[in-house]
Design a protein around this motif. Structure first.
Motif, PDB file in Angstrom:
ATOM      1  N   ALA A 261       0.858  -1.068  -0.191  1.00 12.75           N
ATOM      2  CA  ALA A 261      -0.063   0.070   0.125  1.00 12.75           C
ATOM      3  C   ALA A 261       0.902   1.163   0.041  1.00 12.75           C
ATOM      4  CB  ALA A 261      -0.908   0.006   1.227  1.00 12.75           C
ATOM      5  N   GLU A 262       1.967   1.354   0.738  1.00 16.69           N
ATOM      6  CA  GLU A 262       2.744   2.434   0.507  1.00 16.69           C
ATOM      7  C   GLU A 262       3.674   2.432  -0.348  1.00 16.69           C
ATOM      8  OE1 GLU A 262       5.354   1.499   4.143  1.00 16.69           O
ATOM      9  OE2 GLU A 262       3.896   2.390   5.685  1.00 16.69           O
ATOM     10  N   LEU A 263       3.967   1.610  -1.294  1.00 15.99           N
ATOM     11  CA  LEU A 263       4.627   1.607  -2.449  1.00 15.99           C
ATOM     12  C   LEU A 263       3.903   2.376  -3.430  1.00 15.99           C
ATOM     13  CD1 LEU A 263       6.921  -1.503  -2.372  1.00 15.99           C
ATOM     14  CD2 LEU A 263       7.523   0.613  -2.465  1.00 15.99           C
ATOM     15  N   ILE A 264       2.259   1.670  -3.546  1.00 16.02           N
ATOM     16  CA  ILE A 264       1.412   2.222  -4.413  1.00 16.02           C
ATOM     17  C   ILE A 264       1.348   3.779  -4.019  1.00 16.02           C
ATOM     18  CG2 ILE A 264      -0.914   2.084  -5.031  1.00 16.02           C
ATOM     19  CD1 ILE A 264      -0.812  -0.916  -4.339  1.00 16.02           C
ATOM     20  N   ASP A 265       1.272   4.146  -2.898  1.00 14.18           N
ATOM     21  CA  ASP A 265       0.955   5.557  -2.585  1.00 14.18           C
ATOM     22  C   ASP A 265       2.247   6.439  -2.918  1.00 14.18           C
ATOM     23  OD1 ASP A 265       0.451   7.909  -1.362  1.00 14.18           O
ATOM     24  OD2 ASP A 265      -0.290   7.054   0.537  1.00 14.18           O
ATOM     25  N   ASN A 266       3.273   5.951  -2.496  1.00 17.63           N
ATOM     26  CA  ASN A 266       4.514   6.864  -2.562  1.00 17.63           C
ATOM     27  C   ASN A 266       5.160   6.858  -4.115  1.00 17.63           C
ATOM     28  OD1 ASN A 266       4.531   7.208   0.009  1.00 17.63           O
ATOM     29  ND2 ASN A 266       5.816   5.797   0.583  1.00 17.63           N
ATOM     30  N   GLU A 267       4.880   5.519  -4.859  1.00 17.30           N
ATOM     31  CA  GLU A 267       5.783   5.667  -6.051  1.00 17.30           C
ATOM     32  C   GLU A 267       4.843   5.928  -7.332  1.00 17.30           C
ATOM     33  OE1 GLU A 267       8.736   5.591  -6.358  1.00 17.30           O
ATOM     34  OE2 GLU A 267       9.242   5.137  -4.063  1.00 17.30           O
ATOM     35  N   ARG A 268       3.422   6.193  -6.914  1.00 16.13           N
ATOM     36  CA  ARG A 268       2.241   6.452  -7.828  1.00 16.13           C
ATOM     37  C   ARG A 268       2.248   5.346  -8.857  1.00 16.13           C
ATOM     38  NH1 ARG A 268      -0.440   8.099  -5.106  1.00 16.13           N
ATOM     39  NH2 ARG A 268      -1.789   9.077  -6.583  1.00 16.13           N
ATOM     40  N   VAL A 269       2.212   3.805  -8.368  1.00 13.39           N
ATOM     41  CA  VAL A 269       2.032   2.681  -8.959  1.00 13.39           C
ATOM     42  C   VAL A 269       0.772   2.798  -9.908  1.00 13.39           C
ATOM     43  CG1 VAL A 269       1.664   0.397  -9.169  1.00 13.39           C
ATOM     44  CG2 VAL A 269       3.350   1.509  -7.722  1.00 13.39           C
ATOM     45  N   THR A 270       0.736   2.475 -11.334  1.00 16.63           N
ATOM     46  CA  THR A 270      -0.344   2.697 -12.072  1.00 16.63           C
ATOM     47  C   THR A 270      -0.684   1.167 -12.517  1.00 16.63           C
ATOM     48  OG1 THR A 270       0.996   2.309 -14.166  1.00 16.63           O
ATOM     49  CG2 THR A 270       0.619   4.728 -13.345  1.00 16.63           C
ATOM     50  N   ILE A 271      -0.150   0.101 -12.439  1.00 11.64           N
ATOM     51  CA  ILE A 271      -0.507  -1.223 -12.486  1.00 11.64           C
ATOM     52  C   ILE A 271       0.371  -2.035 -11.920  1.00 11.64           C
ATOM     53  CG2 ILE A 271       1.330  -1.399 -14.703  1.00 11.64           C
ATOM     54  CD1 ILE A 271      -0.847  -3.271 -15.829  1.00 11.64           C
ATOM     55  N   THR A 272      -0.228  -3.499 -11.162  1.00 11.08           N
ATOM     56  CA  THR A 272       0.407  -4.241 -10.367  1.00 11.08           C
ATOM     57  C   THR A 272      -0.385  -5.441 -10.508  1.00 11.08           C
ATOM     58  OG1 THR A 272       0.893  -4.698  -8.154  1.00 11.08           O
ATOM     59  CG2 THR A 272      -1.249  -3.735  -8.664  1.00 11.08           C
ATOM     60  N   ALA A 273       0.397  -6.712 -10.358  1.00 16.08           N
ATOM     61  CA  ALA A 273       0.055  -7.960 -10.646  1.00 16.08           C
ATOM     62  C   ALA A 273       0.159  -8.783  -9.649  1.00 16.08           C
ATOM     63  CB  ALA A 273       0.422  -8.338 -12.188  1.00 16.08           C
ATOM     64  N   GLY A 274      -0.802  -9.561  -9.311  1.00 15.67           N
ATOM     65  CA  GLY A 274      -0.619 -10.888  -8.261  1.00 15.67           C
ATOM     66  C   GLY A 274      -1.594 -11.849  -8.006  1.00 15.67           C
ATOM     67  N   VAL A 275      -1.593 -12.719  -7.170  1.00 16.21           N
ATOM     68  CA  VAL A 275      -2.701 -13.634  -7.253  1.00 16.21           C
ATOM     69  C   VAL A 275      -3.810 -13.195  -6.198  1.00 16.21           C
ATOM     70  CG1 VAL A 275      -1.148 -15.650  -7.427  1.00 16.21           C
ATOM     71  CG2 VAL A 275      -1.379 -15.052  -5.329  1.00 16.21           C
ATOM     72  N   PRO A 276      -4.986 -13.837  -6.506  1.00 14.20           N
ATOM     73  CA  PRO A 276      -6.071 -13.162  -5.421  1.00 14.20           C
ATOM     74  C   PRO A 276      -5.707 -13.114  -3.874  1.00 14.20           C
ATOM     75  CG  PRO A 276      -6.985 -14.818  -6.760  1.00 14.20           C
ATOM     76  CD  PRO A 276      -5.602 -14.986  -6.807  1.00 14.20           C
ATOM     77  N   THR A 277      -4.830 -14.060  -3.415  1.00 13.58           N
ATOM     78  CA  THR A 277      -4.775 -14.049  -1.869  1.00 13.58           C
ATOM     79  C   THR A 277      -3.728 -12.463  -1.533  1.00 13.58           C
ATOM     80  OG1 THR A 277      -2.582 -15.318  -2.208  1.00 13.58           O
ATOM     81  CG2 THR A 277      -4.580 -16.343  -1.284  1.00 13.58           C
ATOM     82  N   ILE A 278      -3.155 -11.980  -2.188  1.00 13.47           N
ATOM     83  CA  ILE A 278      -2.410 -10.801  -2.309  1.00 13.47           C
ATOM     84  C   ILE A 278      -3.486  -9.795  -2.219  1.00 13.47           C
ATOM     85  CG2 ILE A 278      -1.043  -9.171  -3.555  1.00 13.47           C
ATOM     86  CD1 ILE A 278       0.710 -11.228  -2.412  1.00 13.47           C
ATOM     87  N   TRP A 279      -4.194  -9.770  -3.050  1.00 16.04           N
ATOM     88  CA  TRP A 279      -5.331  -8.753  -3.213  1.00 16.04           C
ATOM     89  C   TRP A 279      -6.476  -8.573  -2.190  1.00 16.04           C
ATOM     90  CZ3 TRP A 279      -2.166  -6.152  -5.188  1.00 16.04           C
ATOM     91  CH2 TRP A 279      -1.396  -6.436  -6.577  1.00 16.04           C
ATOM     92  N   LEU A 280      -6.759  -9.771  -1.672  1.00 18.20           N
ATOM     93  CA  LEU A 280      -7.483  -9.996  -0.370  1.00 18.20           C
ATOM     94  C   LEU A 280      -6.787  -9.145   0.812  1.00 18.20           C
ATOM     95  CD1 LEU A 280      -8.602 -13.729  -0.523  1.00 18.20           C
ATOM     96  CD2 LEU A 280      -9.988 -11.728  -0.422  1.00 18.20           C
ATOM     97  N   GLY A 281      -5.415  -9.476   0.964  1.00 22.16           N
ATOM     98  CA  GLY A 281      -4.508  -9.018   2.223  1.00 22.16           C
ATOM     99  C   GLY A 281      -4.514  -7.583   1.750  1.00 22.16           C
ATOM    100  N   LEU A 282      -4.433  -6.940   0.613  1.00 24.04           N
ATOM    101  CA  LEU A 282      -4.258  -5.503   0.610  1.00 24.04           C
ATOM    102  C   LEU A 282      -5.472  -4.920   0.581  1.00 24.04           C
ATOM    103  CD1 LEU A 282      -2.575  -3.025  -0.558  1.00 24.04           C
ATOM    104  CD2 LEU A 282      -3.260  -3.524  -2.944  1.00 24.04           C
ATOM    105  N   LEU A 283      -6.519  -5.445   0.388  1.00 20.88           N
ATOM    106  CA  LEU A 283      -7.792  -4.784   0.624  1.00 20.88           C
ATOM    107  C   LEU A 283      -8.052  -4.551   2.264  1.00 20.88           C
ATOM    108  CD1 LEU A 283     -10.654  -4.057  -0.575  1.00 20.88           C
ATOM    109  CD2 LEU A 283     -11.542  -6.174  -0.284  1.00 20.88           C
ATOM    110  N   ASN A 284      -7.719  -5.566   2.800  1.00 26.22           N
ATOM    111  CA  ASN A 284      -7.769  -5.326   4.439  1.00 26.22           C
ATOM    112  C   ASN A 284      -6.999  -4.132   4.926  1.00 26.22           C
ATOM    113  OD1 ASN A 284      -9.781  -7.502   4.626  1.00 26.22           O
ATOM    114  ND2 ASN A 284      -7.909  -9.157   5.301  1.00 26.22           N
ATOM    115  N   GLU A 285      -5.718  -4.102   4.219  1.00 28.01           N
ATOM    116  CA  GLU A 285      -4.779  -3.051   4.666  1.00 28.01           C
ATOM    117  C   GLU A 285      -5.711  -1.572   4.299  1.00 28.01           C
ATOM    118  OE1 GLU A 285      -1.911  -0.685   6.273  1.00 28.01           O
ATOM    119  OE2 GLU A 285      -2.395  -2.850   6.699  1.00 28.01           O
TER     120      GLU A 285
END
Length: 540
Positions: A257-281
């Motif tokens: 979440a911090e990298l997305i915020d600080n680095e202005r990430v436009t596209i990211t890729a991973g498996v569903p368990t990653i996105w479940l965890g990020l959603l909680n954060e």
């Protein structure tokens, strides 16, 4: 037409020439490091020079045990650039499987992250093919190790030749990379990628109707660089001059979440368990995610509820994709056609929750015992693929090759449907389908429906033996923390009832603290079946 060869190092050469000021943002054990593509290019040449001094020759395999960082990216180009073969090793495999694949590949040199040295020390006497160990570290000195001979990566790079000249006679059909399957049963199987297959796959990742990766993007591959080349993103991103954000070792949802915020990430890729965890954060923190134009999800199907939450609450488009080690991996991407844009959100969500359309360059068909299935979205069969980045063999495995590749088609082992628009939906692996009373039940459909319940964090459905119906579905569920002891089996079955025929409903719902997963985050149903093998179900 000119018969020019498609080679991997040409991808980085373009970044050096046209995008030398663009950066790779690398999170390491000691912090964030930023290097331009010009610097990455020089370091990559130095690494190739150093590996040559260590005795690496054309065709030799060089193994990497590393996280997503700049050193691993340098290896991505340095090894195939000199005509050797990049073997990215899954660090989460068992010691038995690690030993097997290193010896099966006959790796000559291993590049090892400093945090993973003890892993290899445990098996060093069982991998005689390895003649040198290179430690990837931020420290100025070589960490203490029993590996021998051991070398300090940064020292090798500093002493290497930044003007190293790459061979110009590499044939595009020579092997450039190598990955092994994650092996839910038996030993992992090796898949070789050619220079040609990697370049063509990289081009496909940039097409507007696939992932549309471009120079203006800031790409963060969360999927490990040891897992099917991080879905090809590091290769494509370098070629297109895309800024890369590499999240490094032991990242957490907070780090992402911090990298997305600080680095202005436009596209990211991973498996569903990653996105479940990020959603909680994201739910608990305060992060700016407006830069994100896409989350790419693969590995297994994402539940509609997850997609909906990202899109409706955070305005982040969610893209389903499908592939496997044998497909390099991108084979399908779920994109709406122009005339589907006017559909209701629910109708569009139904389409985009599927695995999508075959990407340009590949061919597919879905077959069952009666032949090719109808394009009706209902009839099920096995997905078959062929194309220039689809594997035609397993390394040193003629018998397994014969089982998987028949008459020029790769038999994926995935059961799918295809609708009138050509949209492919995976309904299960052949071994995970529940066959009840002669009829197939999709464990994936049941899992996705369960995970749409607001109290459910994760769910997996398996088949258990049944005296009357042969098999019946049983659900294993992990509840969210605030829902534990508040939601019952009947609550979940009542939630499912309006969505499925009665005979599809699980015969039992078992609440667990954690579901077993593979090394790349997929549900490990074999282990779940072992855990629940003595579970009996009532006759229905």
């Amino acid at each position: 037409m000119m018969n020019t060869q498609l080679t991997v190092f040409s991808l980085l050469e373009r970044a050096e020439r046209y995008f030398p000021k663009k950066h790779v943002v690398s999170r390491t054990h000691s912090g964030i490091r930023r290097l331009s593509y010009a610097e990455i290019g020089k370091r990559t040449r130095r690494l190739s020079s150093a590996l040559e001094k260590l005795g690496v020759k054309r065709g030799d395999r060089v193994g990497t045990l590393a996280w997503n960082d700049h050193r691993h990216l340098e290896a991505y180009f340095a090894i195939p650039g000199m005509g050797a073969v990049l073997h990215t090793i899954n660090i989460r495999l068992s010691l038995e499987h690690l030993t097997y694949i290193i010896q099966n590949a006959e790796d000559k040199v291993l590049l090892i992250d400093e945090g993973l040295v003890t892993l290899i020390e445990k098996i060093k006497d069982d991998i005689p093919s390895v003649k040198a160990f290179v430690i990837l570290t931020d420290r100025n000195q070589l960490p203490e190790t029993t590996l021998e001979p051991a070398y300090h990566y940064e020292t090798l790079v500093s002493e290497g030749n930044e003007n190293y000249e790459y061979p110009t006679d590499i044939d595009e059909n020579e092997s450039a990379g190598m990955c092994y399957t994650s092996a839910t049963t038996g030993n992992p199987k090796g898949v070789l990628y050619t220079h040609r297959s990697i370049v063509l796959h990289s081009m496909t990742v940039g097409l507007a109707d696939t992932l549309a990766l471009s120079e203006s993007d800031v790409a963060m591959p969360v999927v490990p660089m040891f897992h099917v080349n991080a879905w090809g993103l590091p290769f494509s991103a370098a070629w297109f001059g895309t800024t890369q954000v590499l999240p490094g070792p032991h990242f957490t949802p907070k780090v992402l979440a911090e990298l997305i915020d600080n680095e202005r990430v436009t596209i990211t890729a991973g498996v569903p368990t990653i996105w479940l965890g990020l959603l909680n954060e994201l739910e608990s923190g305060n992060y700016d995610t407006q830069s994100l134009r896409a989350i790419v999800c693969g590995g297994s199907a994402a539940p509609k509820g997850l997609i909906r939450k990202y899109e409706e609450k955070y305005n982040i488009p969610f893209i389903h994709a499908y592939g496997m080690t044998e497909t390099s991996p991108v084979a399908t991407v779920s994109r709406l056609k122009s005339y589907q844009q006017d559909l209701s959100y629910e109708e569009k969500l139904e389409i985009r929750s599927k695995q999508g359309l075959l990407v340009p360059g590949l061919e597919a068909k879905i077959v069952n015992h009666q032949g090719e299935v109808k394009w009706d979205g209902k009839e099920m069969g096995e997905l078959l693929l062929r194309g220039p980045w689809i594997a035609d063999s397993y390394y040193k495995e003629p018998e397994k090759t014969a089982e998987a590749v028949k008459e020029g088609w790769l038999h994926t082992g995935d059961i799918a449907t295809i609708d009138e628009e050509g949209t492919i939906k995976l309904v299960d692996r052949t071994k995970d389908l529940v066959k009840s009373g002669g009829e197939w039940i999709s464990s994936v459909d049941l899992e996705n429906a369960l995970m749409a319940h607001e109290a459910v964090f994760e769910a997996a459905v398996i088949a258990v033996p049944h005296p009357r119906w042969q098999e019946r579905p049983v659900a294993a569920v992990v509840l969210k923390e605030d829902a534990k002891d508040k939601v019952t089996k009947d609550d979940l079955l009542d939630f499912l009832a309006p969505q499925f025929a009665n005979w599809w409903l699980p015969d039992d719902v078992i609440f667990m603290e954690e579901l077993p997963k593979t090394s790349v985050g997929k549900f490990l149903k074999r282990e779940l079946r072992d855990q629940l093998q003595d579970r009996s179900v009532e006759l229905r």
